[in-house]
Design a protein around this motif. Sequence first.
Motif, PDB file in Angstrom:
ATOM      1  N   PRO A  23       0.808  -1.234   0.000  1.00  0.00           N
ATOM      2  CA  PRO A  23       0.000   0.000   0.000  1.00  0.00           C
ATOM      3  C   PRO A  23       0.842   1.285   0.000  1.00  0.00           C
ATOM      4  CG  PRO A  23      -0.849  -1.573   1.615  1.00  0.00           C
ATOM      5  CD  PRO A  23       0.456  -2.118   1.111  1.00  0.00           C
ATOM      6  N   GLN A  24       0.595   2.103  -1.011  1.00  0.00           N
ATOM      7  CA  GLN A  24       1.176   3.442  -1.142  1.00  0.00           C
ATOM      8  C   GLN A  24       2.710   3.456  -1.204  1.00  0.00           C
ATOM      9  OE1 GLN A  24      -0.621   6.333   1.509  1.00  0.00           O
ATOM     10  NE2 GLN A  24      -2.586   5.276   1.424  1.00  0.00           N
ATOM     11  N   CYS A  25       3.322   2.341  -1.591  1.00  0.00           N
ATOM     12  CA  CYS A  25       4.783   2.304  -1.735  1.00  0.00           C
ATOM     13  C   CYS A  25       5.127   2.635  -3.187  1.00  0.00           C
ATOM     14  CB  CYS A  25       5.324   0.928  -1.355  1.00  0.00           C
ATOM     15  SG  CYS A  25       7.123   0.909  -1.168  1.00  0.00           S
ATOM     16  N   LYS A  26       5.965   3.637  -3.364  1.00  0.00           N
ATOM     17  CA  LYS A  26       6.270   4.163  -4.697  1.00  0.00           C
ATOM     18  C   LYS A  26       7.760   4.073  -5.008  1.00  0.00           C
ATOM     19  CE  LYS A  26       2.037   5.597  -5.177  1.00  0.00           C
ATOM     20  NZ  LYS A  26       1.129   4.596  -5.633  1.00  0.00           N
ATOM     21  N   TRP A  36      12.568   3.280  -2.916  1.00  0.00           N
ATOM     22  CA  TRP A  36      11.130   3.088  -2.740  1.00  0.00           C
ATOM     23  C   TRP A  36      10.756   3.780  -1.456  1.00  0.00           C
ATOM     24  CZ3 TRP A  36      14.336  -0.065  -5.192  1.00  0.00           C
ATOM     25  CH2 TRP A  36      13.937  -0.597  -6.427  1.00  0.00           C
ATOM     26  N   LYS A  37       9.624   4.479  -1.483  1.00  0.00           N
ATOM     27  CA  LYS A  37       9.180   5.248  -0.329  1.00  0.00           C
ATOM     28  C   LYS A  37       7.713   4.964  -0.038  1.00  0.00           C
ATOM     29  CE  LYS A  37      12.345   9.133  -0.973  1.00  0.00           C
ATOM     30  NZ  LYS A  37      12.917   9.466   0.322  1.00  0.00           N
ATOM     31  N   VAL A  38       7.381   5.095   1.223  1.00  0.00           N
ATOM     32  CA  VAL A  38       5.990   5.146   1.651  1.00  0.00           C
ATOM     33  C   VAL A  38       5.873   6.498   2.340  1.00  0.00           C
ATOM     34  CG1 VAL A  38       6.433   3.842   3.793  1.00  0.00           C
ATOM     35  CG2 VAL A  38       4.103   4.030   2.887  1.00  0.00           C
ATOM     36  N   GLY A  39       5.080   7.385   1.757  1.00  0.00           N
ATOM     37  CA  GLY A  39       5.087   8.773   2.200  1.00  0.00           C
ATOM     38  C   GLY A  39       6.482   9.341   1.962  1.00  0.00           C
ATOM     39  N   TYR A 106       9.272  -2.282   4.801  1.00  0.00           N
ATOM     40  CA  TYR A 106       8.049  -1.519   4.577  1.00  0.00           C
ATOM     41  C   TYR A 106       7.269  -1.381   5.884  1.00  0.00           C
ATOM     42  CZ  TYR A 106       3.347  -0.325   3.143  1.00  0.00           C
ATOM     43  OH  TYR A 106       2.121   0.287   3.049  1.00  0.00           O
ATOM     44  N   ALA A 110       6.276   2.178   7.274  1.00  0.00           N
ATOM     45  CA  ALA A 110       4.918   2.612   6.941  1.00  0.00           C
ATOM     46  C   ALA A 110       4.132   2.968   8.199  1.00  0.00           C
ATOM     47  CB  ALA A 110       4.193   1.503   6.181  1.00  0.00           C
ATOM     48  N   LEU A 114      -1.222   1.257   7.427  1.00  0.00           N
ATOM     49  CA  LEU A 114      -0.810   0.609   6.176  1.00  0.00           C
ATOM     50  C   LEU A 114      -0.073  -0.696   6.461  1.00  0.00           C
ATOM     51  CD1 LEU A 114       0.439   3.691   4.100  1.00  0.00           C
ATOM     52  CD2 LEU A 114      -1.768   2.510   3.949  1.00  0.00           C
TER      53      LEU A 114
END
Length: 127
Positions: A23-26, A36-39, A106, A110, A114
């Motif tokens: 979820p929401q990992c970019k 890779w980031k989450v927020g 993660y 996170a 999440l």
Amino acid sequence: MAERPEPPPAWVDRIDATLGSLPQCKRVPAWTGTSWKVGAATVAHVFGGEDQLIRLVVRAEPDEVMALQHLGPPYFKASWGANVVGLVLDGDTDWDEVAELLTDSYCVQAPSHLADQVPRPGGRLDA
């Protein structure tokens, strides 16, 4: 100063297959390599070093950082951040282990709402 190699695209894609499903990992470009980031929190960073080795750094719980550090190569304790651990990637990399490390990283980074959605090793949700 030696140039830093780019991580092989197939390795970046393998990392992205794990993290991109969370979820929401970019996936984002980094100063070198790919992150890779989450927020705003970095979950993982893969990059080539001046020594021509490819490294992946992740976040882990303190006991896991210590355990991996004591295993020795290919694992290492990063020189920054108390919860940062890494490994050198090569042709012998255990990609199942990498997927577990990425998932754990993660969940460390996170927000809990999440991280609580993520199945953890052993088929359980982290609670």
